[in-house]
Scaffold this active site. Structure first.
Site, PDB file in Angstrom:
ATOM      1  CE  LYS A  27      11.914  18.511 -28.225  1.00 51.11           C
ATOM      2  NZ  LYS A  27      12.238  18.457 -26.773  1.00 51.11           N
ATOM      3  CB  SER A  28      12.662  21.441 -34.235  1.00 48.35           C
ATOM      4  OG  SER A  28      13.603  21.345 -33.191  1.00 48.35           O
TER       5      SER A  28
ATOM      6  NE  ARG B  17      19.960  18.501 -22.063  1.00 41.21           N
ATOM      7  CZ  ARG B  17      19.122  18.687 -23.069  1.00 41.21           C
ATOM      8  NH1 ARG B  17      19.554  19.226 -24.207  1.00 41.21           N
ATOM      9  NH2 ARG B  17      17.846  18.349 -22.958  1.00 41.21           N
TER      10      ARG B  17
ATOM     11  CG  ASP C 226      18.729  20.002 -28.622  1.00 36.13           C
ATOM     12  OD1 ASP C 226      19.005  20.661 -27.600  1.00 36.13           O
ATOM     13  OD2 ASP C 226      17.803  20.303 -29.398  1.00 36.13           O
TER      14      ASP C 226
ATOM     15  CE  LYS D 118      19.861  23.383 -25.427  1.00 36.98           C
ATOM     16  NZ  LYS D 118      18.857  23.707 -26.481  1.00 36.98           N
TER      17      LYS D 118
ATOM     18  CB  SER E 248      19.735  30.848 -29.640  1.00 44.52           C
ATOM     19  OG  SER E 248      18.488  30.341 -29.190  1.00 44.52           O
TER      20      SER E 248
END
Length: 769
Positions: A335-336, A665, A634, A661, A486
């Site tokens: 996805k990234s 989570r 993640d 997130k 990040s």
């Protein structure tokens, strides 16, 4: 069907509906069914409709003459063709002069044009009555007339009210309440804007439909044309079956706005004609692709939902325990990297071809944003895209806010790109995304000279960004020391730095994923990496090329844990990205004694990939090293499942990022683990899990015993939460039901099918959806 909302006492003493066609009769029926008026009367020249309505108990009285039934009315609804409204206003003024109406009587209409209605009222009344509230319900049906009426016609449809400065606010509020009770959504709009909007969205399509049918009917071979007309023609031309007199009146009543819309349409039509003549494939594909995507996109944007609707928990997983997985599978694209391929490919000079693109909801949001900014993108088609780059200064302003759905990556990275553009822009998302923190990118961008406004005290989206043409100077490069590692913040600032004067440097407290740096280099843009310092010089260019997106290691993580915790399992995942800034999941599982091996290692487009094979293991609880936390941020939800199946305690610290997130989570996973019988403790920046793995001989793999019970898990519409608890079913004693799994499509379309392919037993229940 009667509305579940009732008003006691009734809103009105007597409602008078003038015109018992589809809209007037349907509103009368809705008023009757919802007990919104003590009495209901109507005026219509068609005597049989009046007689039938009285016989059926809909009306208390009716007539062809207003003065015979209007006495005492405190609401008059004008539901006649637009050209007949002038005469109705004359009758109403006469009734007012004769004091037949209540002092606070509201006068409204349901016409699809508004400027001419207001002008007609001014002509008749001189000064507009304080109870005059022009309105327009956006509703209709193929059939017309009294017999086509239905009380639910307005449910889930919009009603536009034109609030005039001369109108008593209480009249507006009472009319708004009536429409809301019958199921409509009420919005306010000035009359000129209403007529312009309706000219484009309703009047023009009807005009074109009538014209196309007339064109085909005029051909000598018209019978064949209609005989072989495809479904598209039937769908488009259906509205040409509408009442010609009504549309004749509307076209004249709103002539200025319709002519303007026709002129604009003519320009677009001429453009398409020329593209076909010139055989300009790229431009035509861009036009068609943008139109196709926009048709789907705006529905989600208006509803503030991601591409998969998560407004209600309509989909769930019902999972029967199974204890073995095996096989060789291919995981969807990363996805990234998919996000970044769209962004850099759009900003490059030349064509970029992408394979392996993840057709998940988040990546599609990024794709749509660049289409909205004028980039021609062909596809996606089985993971393949062709992006016709517009260069570093070729983006165009979107005519609407850029809608990011549920994608934090899209919003944060795009903020950096847009902060450097010449034009203003707005970034927004669904309800969930608009609650997530955006000051982490907005604040450092301001230090570079960006003018960017977040929303509310907590600094969330929508983000409003002022273009450099207004600001008057470019961004300035700077050195930014990130308080927390990040990749999204780092990437945002590096992307902004591509346009900044001088050098932009980001210092990371820990290494975070470096896909942006690698892809910039692949597009020919120099990036300097010195330990945890990453720098770019502004003013460079990007050159298009081929991008092969490897399988997503974050998605692979679910199957890695599945094989590690289940009995007698061996699973191979092919060509997974093993970027060293993303392999925290492998490092942590190996520290927990997982049996993982890599083979067929190679590089694809600057990204290392390998086949990953995982076998059943006796996992051990560990204290997770903090330097690995950013490299697996993640993957922690599914790592919590692994820790629950391990022998002994697992301790996670330094993971505050997990609290912001798609959900908190840490808290949500702890809640679900406790539901399934796991002892765990939430800390400020992590979680302590007491593993229930068996104490066995180290040489004996004994992961056949259940660790989890069964139960009902709420995923909070977080895709990684949902998939993690699906993996837990491999060591469960009873069925697990997971609610709110629609968002799995944001990152892993086809997850359940792939899981079932290797031996799991997931049944997807789409409920009412």
């Amino acid at each position: 069907m009667q509305s579940s909302i009732h008003t006691q006492p009734p809103l009105f003493k007597q409602v008078c509906v003038i015109g018992l066609g589809l809209i007037g009769a349907s509103l009368a029926q809705a008023i009757k069914d919802n007990v919104l008026s003590e009495r209901l009367v109507a005026v219509d020249r068609h005597a049989p409709s009046i007689d039938e309505a009285i016989q059926q108990g809909l009306l208390d009285a009716g007539s062809a003459v207003l003065s015979e039934v209007v006495l005492g009315s405190d609401l008059i609804v004008i539901a006649v063709p637009v050209q007949a409204v002038d005469a109705v206003f004359v009758d109403i003024k006469t009734a007012m002069d004769n004091r037949q109406l209540a002092d606070d009587c509201i006068i409204t209409d349901v016409c699809s044009t508004k400027v001419n209605i207001i002008e007609a009222a001014k002509t008749v009344f001189t000064s507009l009555p304080t109870g005059f509230v022009p309105a327009h319900p956006i509703a209709g049906a193929e059939n017309s007339g009294y017999h086509a009426r239905r009380a639910t016609l307005f449910a889930n449809h919009s009603v536009i009210i034109c609030e005039l400065p001369t109108t008593n606010p209480s009249a507006i509020n009472r009319l708004r309440q009536l429409w809301e009770v019958v199921g409509a959504t009420v919005m306010s709009m000035d009359a000129e804007h209403h007529d312009a909007i309706l000219a484009h969205t309703s009047h023009l399509p009807h005009l074109l439909a009538f014209n196309l049918v007339e064109q085909l009917a005029s051909h000598d071979d018209n019978l064949d044309m209609f005989r072989y007309a495809a479904g598209g023609f039937r769908d488009f031309s259906r509205i040409a079956a509408s009442d010609p007199k009504m549309w004749h009146d509307i076209f004249f009543a709103n002539h200025s706005a319709i002519v303007s819309a026709l002129d604009e349409y003519g320009v677009y039509l001429q453009t398409m004609r020329q593209l076909i003549i010139d055989k300009d494939s790229t431009a035509l594909m861009g036009l068609l692709g943008r139109a196709q995507a926009a048709r789907r996109h705006f529905g989600h944007m208006l509803a503030s939902t991601p591409y998969t609707d998560t407004s209600a928990m309509s989909a769930s997983y019902n999972i029967t325990p199974s204890n073995t997985v095996s096989g060789t599978i291919t995981i969807p694209g990363d996805k990234s990297i998919s996000h970044r391929s769209i962004m850099l490919g759009s900003l490059a000079t030349g064509v970029t071809k992408v394979t392996g693109f993840l057709e998940g909801e988040d990546a599609l949001a990024t794709l749509q944003a660049f289409r909205d900014m004028g980039v021609t993108i062909e596809g996606p088609d089985n993971g393949q895209l062709t992006i016709h780059g517009v260069g570093m200064n070729g983006l165009k302003p979107s005519k609407t806010p850029l809608y990011m759905g549920n994608s934090g990556t899209s919003m944060r990275l795009l903020a950096g790109i847009l902060a450097a553009q010449s034009f203003d822009s707005v970034l927004t998302g669904d309800t969930s995304l608009n609650k997530r923190p955006m000051e982490r990118v907005a604040a450092p961008l301001r230090e570079m000279g960006a003018v960017i406004q977040s929303t509310g005290h907590s600094g969330t989206a929508p983000l409003s960004i002022i273009g450099r043409d207004t600001v008057g100077q470019p961004l300035q490069g700077m050195e930014y020391d990130m308080p927390v590692a990040s990749a999204q913040v780092k990437s945002c600032l590096l992307l902004a730095g591509l346009w900044a004067e001088g050098t932009t440097t980001v210092l990371q407290p820990e290494v975070s994923r470096d896909h942006t740096e690698r892809m910039l280099s692949a597009f020919g843009y120099p990036v300097t990496v010195d330990g945890n310092r990453v720098s770019v010089e502004g003013g460079g260019t990007l050159t298009g090329g081929d991008i092969a997106v490897p399988a997503d290691i974050s998605s692979a993580a679910f199957f890695m844990v599945a094989a590690a915790i289940s009995q007698g399992s061996e699973l191979t995942l092919t060509q997974v990205g093993i970027n060293p800034t993303r392999t925290g999941i492998i490092d942590i599982l190996k520290l927990m004694n997982a049996d993982i091996s890599l083979s067929n290692e190679t590089d694809v487009g600057g990204e290392p990939v390998a086949d990953i094979t995982i076998r059943s293991s006796n996992l051990k609880g560990i204290e997770i090293p903090e330097h690995l936390v950013p490299l697996a941020i993640d993957e922690f939800p599914v790592l919590f499942i692994a820790a629950s199946c391990a022998e002994g305690r697992t301790v996670l610290t330094g993971a505050k990022e997990l609290r912001v997130k798609e959900s908190d989570r840490i808290a949500v996973m702890a809640e679900g683990l406790q539901t399934l019988g796991i002892d765990c403790t939430v800390t400020e920046d992590g979680l302590i899990i007491e593993g229930k793995g068996s104490n066995v001989d180290i040489n004996e793999v004994n992961n056949s015993q259940p660790v989890f019970g069964g139960g009902y898990i709420t995923s909070h519409h977080d895709h990684r939460i949902a998939m993690s608890f699906a993996v837990a079913s491999l060591r469960a004693s009873k069925q697990i039901t997971i609610e709110g799994v629609e968002t799995v499509n944001t990152s892993f379309p086809g997850f359940a099918e792939l899981a079932n392919q290797i031996g799991m037993s997931i049944k997807v229940d789409n409920g009412a959806a």
